[in-house]
Design a protein around this motif. Structure first.
Motif, short mmCIF file in Angstrom:
data_model
loop_
_atom_site.label_atom_id
_atom_site.label_comp_id
_atom_site.label_asym_id
_atom_site.label_seq_id
_atom_site.Cartn_x
_atom_site.Cartn_y
_atom_site.Cartn_z
N ARG A 1 10.82 -12.39 -16.35
CA ARG A 1 10.06 -11.87 -15.21
C ARG A 1 8.57 -11.85 -15.50
O ARG A 1 7.75 -12.23 -14.68
N MET B 1 4.72 -13.94 -3.85
CA MET B 1 3.55 -13.06 -3.99
C MET B 1 3.92 -11.73 -4.65
O MET B 1 3.06 -11.05 -5.20
N LEU B 2 5.21 -11.36 -4.58
CA LEU B 2 5.65 -10.15 -5.29
C LEU B 2 5.48 -10.36 -6.79
O LEU B 2 5.08 -9.46 -7.53
N THR C 1 -0.72 -6.68 -12.38
CA THR C 1 -0.56 -5.47 -13.20
C THR C 1 -0.53 -5.84 -14.68
O THR C 1 -1.19 -5.21 -15.51
N LEU D 1 1.83 -10.09 -7.61
CA LEU D 1 1.43 -8.67 -7.70
C LEU D 1 1.77 -8.10 -9.07
O LEU D 1 0.98 -7.38 -9.68
N GLU D 2 2.98 -8.45 -9.53
CA GLU D 2 3.41 -7.98 -10.84
C GLU D 2 2.51 -8.57 -11.93
O GLU D 2 2.15 -7.88 -12.90
#
Lengths: 106, 258
Positions: free
Chosen positions: B126, B52-53, B60, B56-57
């Motif tokens: 990423r 989930m991190l 954005t 979140l990225e």
């Protein structure tokens, strides 16, 4: 780009024990690796986590190598009054990230 | 052992098929089912699931303007939870422009090149994992439908061919483990059926996010074969076959896997 996931129950009964869960993203560098030229890649980890409730510190953890790249910390506290939890992560190379969550105690 | 028993054992061996064949739809099991209770709990709680991190990225990035066109994903597609609902469940999909299937990561990069006029993201970067994780999450709980397009039939067939093709120094095909022996263990780990329901995943072994392509390359290295290049046509065909093989299974992306 630090991103944090924080889980605090939005509501709790006075005196209830509540669990707080936090997950922080961080690109870890353990400090044990070497470049092709043989130089040590400098360590870059989160070294400290603090949780404050209405300004007063209620939980602190010091972190060291070999814990986790994205540290997940879970701890318990007693719901005494409504207010705001503030979370702060501090790390190498001036890393600072914050998050907050509110709770209503009835 | 008496001669009769030996004969019976030999006959039994002959009666067993060499390949057990495809798994029946009712017998399909996601990698989630093979995990420990702890890993399941980690995936089920959105504040404990490290994938989930990445989501979140991705959120954005979705609204960040990029490229010469100075456009963000949301400028064309709007809210991700509306426009991208169910999209990941039907990828890899047929691209009319290249007359070939493209997977979700390639689709994101096509958009970047054509509409944002920006440099495509590198495989496993990423950013690419973050955007695909965000898009895949919008298909959570939906059935996989990829591979239904008749224009993809030849690619699905090619993928199936690769799936049953023995390769590498260990001379193993995907099917030897994931069709025939998925209910067994390899050392301490469950073999699993290799159903791609949750990609991109946060894999505990990697301590990070990875795509289905990365996972497949890991398997190929494991059987000491030459791993396919990222985005190679055969890699996409294999991804497509795996998704069509998981037809009707529920998406649980972005998943946690051991």
């Amino acid at each position: 780009m630090p991103a944090a996931l924080v889980n605090v129950p939005p509501k709790a009964r006075r005196g209830a024990v509540i669990e707080i869960k936090t997950l922080m993203s961080h690109v870890m560098e353990p400090g044990y690796r070497h470049t092709a030229a043989g130089e040590v890649v400098p360590r870059d980890i989160i070294t400290s986590f603090t949780c404050r409730f209405n300004g007063a510190e209620i939980f602190r953890a010091d972190l060291f190598p070999a814990i986790a790249a994205n540290p997940f910390l879970s701890f318990f506290t007693t719901a005494s009054e409504s207010g705001k939890f503030e979370f702060e992560w501090i790390g190498d190379n001036g890393f600072v990230a914050t998050a907050s969550a509110a709770i209503t105690v009835e | 052992m008496r001669p009769q028993a030996l004969l019976a054992a030999a006959l039994l061996g002959m009666a067993l098929p060499v390949l057990a064949g495809e798994i029946a739809p009712s017998g399909r099991r996601s990698g989630y089912d093979f995990m420990s209770a702890d890993s399941k709990a980690m995936q089920d709680d959105d504040t404990a699931n490290p994938a989930m991190l990445s989501v979140l990225e991705g959120e954005t990035l979705w609204t960040t303007k990029a490229g010469a066109a100075d456009k963000s994903c949301s400028d064309c597609h709007g809210a991700v939870d509306v426009s991208m609902k169910g999209v990941a469940a039907r990828y890899p999909a047929f691209s009319a422009a290249s007359a070939a299937p493209v997977d979700l990561g390639q689709r994101v990069n096509l958009c970047r090149r054509q509409h944002q006029e920006a440099d495509p993201f590198a495989p496993e970067s990423r950013e690419l994992l973050a955007l695909t994780a965000l898009i895949a999450k919008q298909s959570r709980g939906m059935p996989i439908t990829a591979g239904g397009d008749p224009r993809l039939a030849s690619s699905v067939a090619r993928g199936r061919e690769l799936f049953v093709q023995r390769q590498g120094q260990l001379n193993l095909a995907c099917a030897n483990c994931h069709d025939d022996n998925w209910d067994k263990h390899l050392a301490g780990s469950a073999i699993t059926q290799g159903q791609p329901t949750g990609y991109p995943i946060y894999r505990l072994e990697w301590q990070g996010m990875g795509s289905l392509q990365r996972r497949l390359r890991g398997c190929m290295t494991g059987i000491r074969a030459q791993a396919f290049d990222f985005d190679a046509p055969d890699m996409i065909a294999l991804e497509l076959y795996l998704m069509s093989r998981a037809h009707g299974m529920t998406m649980d992306a972005p998943a946690v896997r051991p």
